[in-house]
Design an enzyme around this catalytic site. Structure first.
Site, short mmCIF file in Angstrom:
data_model
loop_
_atom_site.label_atom_id
_atom_site.label_comp_id
_atom_site.label_asym_id
_atom_site.label_seq_id
_atom_site.Cartn_x
_atom_site.Cartn_y
_atom_site.Cartn_z
N ARG A 54 0.84 -1.19 0.00
CA ARG A 54 0.00 0.00 0.00
C ARG A 54 0.87 1.25 0.00
O ARG A 54 1.99 1.25 0.50
CB ARG A 54 -0.91 0.02 1.23
CG ARG A 54 -2.04 -0.99 1.19
CD ARG A 54 -2.95 -0.82 2.40
NE ARG A 54 -2.25 -1.06 3.66
CZ ARG A 54 -1.85 -0.10 4.49
NH1 ARG A 54 -2.08 1.17 4.21
NH2 ARG A 54 -1.22 -0.40 5.61
N LYS A 196 -8.61 -2.65 0.00
CA LYS A 196 -8.59 -1.81 1.20
C LYS A 196 -9.40 -0.52 1.03
O LYS A 196 -9.88 0.03 2.01
CB LYS A 196 -7.15 -1.49 1.59
CG LYS A 196 -6.39 -2.67 2.18
CD LYS A 196 -7.09 -3.23 3.42
CE LYS A 196 -6.26 -4.31 4.09
NZ LYS A 196 -6.98 -4.92 5.23
N HIS A 215 -11.20 -4.54 11.52
CA HIS A 215 -10.08 -5.12 10.81
C HIS A 215 -9.67 -6.39 11.56
O HIS A 215 -8.77 -6.37 12.41
CB HIS A 215 -8.91 -4.13 10.75
CG HIS A 215 -7.79 -4.58 9.88
ND1 HIS A 215 -6.47 -4.27 10.12
CD2 HIS A 215 -7.78 -5.32 8.74
CE1 HIS A 215 -5.70 -4.79 9.18
NE2 HIS A 215 -6.47 -5.44 8.34
N SER A 233 -1.63 -6.19 9.19
CA SER A 233 -1.06 -7.13 8.24
C SER A 233 0.22 -7.74 8.82
O SER A 233 1.08 -7.03 9.35
CB SER A 233 -0.75 -6.42 6.92
OG SER A 233 -0.12 -7.28 6.02
N LYS A 237 -3.55 -12.85 11.46
CA LYS A 237 -5.02 -12.97 11.39
C LYS A 237 -5.44 -14.12 10.48
O LYS A 237 -6.25 -14.95 10.86
CB LYS A 237 -5.64 -11.67 10.86
CG LYS A 237 -5.53 -10.47 11.75
CD LYS A 237 -6.41 -9.33 11.28
CE LYS A 237 -6.28 -9.00 9.81
NZ LYS A 237 -4.93 -8.63 9.38
N THR A 238 -4.89 -14.13 9.28
CA THR A 238 -5.27 -15.16 8.31
C THR A 238 -4.81 -16.53 8.77
O THR A 238 -5.57 -17.51 8.74
CB THR A 238 -4.65 -14.84 6.93
OG1 THR A 238 -5.12 -13.56 6.50
CG2 THR A 238 -5.04 -15.88 5.90
N ASP A 252 -10.18 -11.14 7.18
CA ASP A 252 -9.59 -9.81 7.30
C ASP A 252 -10.56 -8.68 7.68
O ASP A 252 -10.18 -7.76 8.39
CB ASP A 252 -8.90 -9.44 5.99
CG ASP A 252 -7.96 -8.26 6.13
OD1 ASP A 252 -7.18 -8.22 7.10
OD2 ASP A 252 -8.01 -7.36 5.28
N ARG A 317 1.80 -12.18 -1.92
CA ARG A 317 0.39 -12.39 -1.55
C ARG A 317 -0.30 -13.38 -2.49
O ARG A 317 0.14 -13.62 -3.60
CB ARG A 317 -0.36 -11.05 -1.65
CG ARG A 317 0.10 -9.99 -0.66
CD ARG A 317 -0.61 -10.13 0.64
NE ARG A 317 -0.27 -9.07 1.59
CZ ARG A 317 -0.95 -8.85 2.70
NH1 ARG A 317 -2.01 -9.58 3.00
NH2 ARG A 317 -0.58 -7.88 3.52
#
Length: 528
Positions: A54, A196, A215, A233, A237-238, A252, A317
């Site tokens: 990003r 996003k 988030h 990130s 989380k994933t 996410d 990714r």
């Protein structure tokens, strides 16, 4: 007819528009147009040039009569004039009109139909259109017939702005207009901006409907017990929400409404760096036909991905539809959370691997949102950097952070959720000295929390941070639980821990509209 109306009409009537193509047709287009390659996994691979993460300095919100009084303007939400936005919109649409093909799709954000946002996405690249198709919720044939977009995303990576002429920060730009309900993206090929930007939109719209946007990832157990995993990130989380014993709701972005929790997306955007089937089997096996690998190095001959290769970026990714995960909740909704996990990747290595939080501590740490930005998630980040990101997602929050925090506090109270802080970062020393927390131990700790095994266990209070640390957890060595015990240099630990405590206090000073109980729930150590 206004510039916006004309632009949307011109896009929708393009003679070269490839609208709502199937996955096989998009894969064919990607290969034929040489935008990407087909890999041995069945997934396509694309690269994004110099933009491999990003670009927050290039993101703006249009300041107008809709956004002016609601948005928390500042370093995160930077304003841009409406005229600048309209001028760029016209230029981008003119640019797309000259392309051989433009790709479009209809989709939704939000699995709960009571709060669902119909969206339309226009892409210059077929591979980004496939990315969007897999990340957003895909309409059924019947839903497609009556689909009326309420927000539009227009992405033209090859169109580069001239900052002196166009009023942007650089050649890249991500502009969000809540008044005109358009996201305009140019100059960057990083597909994460598409995902996003719509999350930012939902973070603006949902709280106004009494829905907390979050988030976080979420899953649900066999008994209907829902768990949330907050974190920026790279914090896990994933990885931690993909559990063979629990159904995945989403990885996410979620909303917490009066009905319960729902996924905002229809897919997953997982980090691939050092991915292995042994450590993360659900994600590894999800990478197949229909998936999009982003900046993953591929062997020229075998077309096998090398998940350990960081030639392009550490922020490698994969985007895939949630259906690629075997054990999912259908639809992507469940009840109210029983357990909430705050994830942090602490590069200083001083926070406990897991600690139990009081309601006040939960609010303090939610507002603090401490973690370390990991390499690759943003341009220019090459090694972990300590950061505080309110609500574990400040880059995507248009409204004041306290707005989301108050909503979370009310829901914790109402639904009696248990909250834990989990450090997936470093142990035995800071970054460069210690090592990353063993994923096997982290999974064991999280599973113990989800089963309720840590609700009443004996704890030790951390003298610096005031956190309650369980003394013992099944399948986790006791010495791992107390961070100071894992450091050879105890004086270095004390120094670094106190240094981080001071950073917490300094950061929290910006939150004025919170109770004294929440302020006092921070680290016990305070400098004289």
């Amino acid at each position: 007819m206004s510039i916006v109306q004309k632009s949307i009409r011109n896009l929708s009537e393009l003679p070269n528009l490839q609208d709502n193509l199937s996955t096989p047709k998009l894969v064919e287009k990607i290969v034929m147009r040489k935008e990407g390659i087909l890999t041995a996994t069945g997934a396509v691979q694309a690269t994004t040039g110099k933009y491999t993460g990003r670009s927050p300095k290039d993101k703006f919100i249009v300041k107008d009569d809709v956004s002016d009084s609601l948005v928390e303007w500042g370093k995160v939400n930077k304003p841009i004039e409406e005229d600048v936005f309209l001028n760029l919109l016209e230029k981008v649409v003119n640019y797309l009109e000259k392309q051989d093909e433009v790709f479009a799709l209809n989709g939704f954000a939000g699995a709960d139909k009571s709060y669902q946002l119909p969206i339309k996405v226009y892409n210059e690249y077929a591979w980004q259109n496939l990315f969007a198709k897999q990340l957003f919720i895909r309409p059924t044939k019947e839903e497609l017939k009556s689909h009326k977009p309420e927000f539009t995303v227009i992405s033209a990576p090859s169109f580069k702005a001239d900052p002196k002429v166009d009023g942007t920060h650089s050649e890249a730009f991500v502009l969000i207009s809540f008044k005109h309900r358009i996201v305009l993206i140019g100059g960057t090929e990083y597909a994460g901006e598409i995902k996003k930007s719509i999350f930012s939109v939902m973070n603006f719209l949902l709280p106004q409907k009494d829905v907390l946007s979050m988030h976080c990832s979420a899953n649900v157990g066999k008994d209907g017990d829902v768990a949330l995993f907050f974190g920026l990130s790279g914090t896990g989380k994933t990885t931690l929400s993909a559990d063979k014993d629990r159904q995945l709701i989403g990885d996410d972005e979620h909303g917490w409404s009066p009905n319960g929790v729902f996924n905002i997306e229809g897919g997953c955007y997982a980090k691939c760096i050092n991915l292995s089937e042994e450590k993360e089997p659900e994600i590894y096996q999800a990478i197949r036909y229909g998936s999009v690998l982003e900046n993953v190095v591929i062997d020229e001959d075998t077309r096998e991905p090398d998940y350990d290769d960081t030639t392009f970026t550490e922020n490698t990714r994969v985007a895939y539809p949630i259906e690629h995960i075997e054990n999912i909740a259908v639809p992507s909704m469940a009840g109210h959370p029983k357990t909430i996990i705050f994830l942090t990747a602490d590069a200083s290595g001083v926070l406990p691997p897991i600690s139990r939080l009081t309601k006040e501590q939960a609010m303090y740490h939610f507002l603090s949102g401490y973690t370390s930005k990991l390499a690759g998630t943003e341009r220019g980040i090459t090694e972990p950097q300590a950061t505080f990101s309110a609500c574990f997602g400040e880059p995507f929050l248009p409204l004041p952070p306290v707005t989301y925090a108050k909503m979370l506090g009310e829901k914790i109270d109402k639904h009696k959720a248990k909250v834990f802080l989990v450090n997936t970062g470093w142990t035995g020393g800071k970054y460069g000295v210690g090592k990353r927390m063993n994923l096997k131990y982290t999974r064991a700790m999280v599973r113990a929390a989800l089963k309720g095994e840590l609700n009443d266990v004996e704890t030790v209070k951390d003298e610096i941070f005031g956190l309650e640390i369980p003394k013992t957890i099944n399948n986790v060595p006791d010495e791992v639980l107390i961070p100071r015990h894992t450091w050879e240099d105890k004086e270095a630990y004390d120094h670094d821990a106190k240094e981080l405590a001071v950073k917490f206090h300094e950061n929290f000073q910006k939150f004025q509209d919170v109770s004294e109980d929440i302020v006092k729930a921070g680290p016990l150590y305070r400098p004289n």
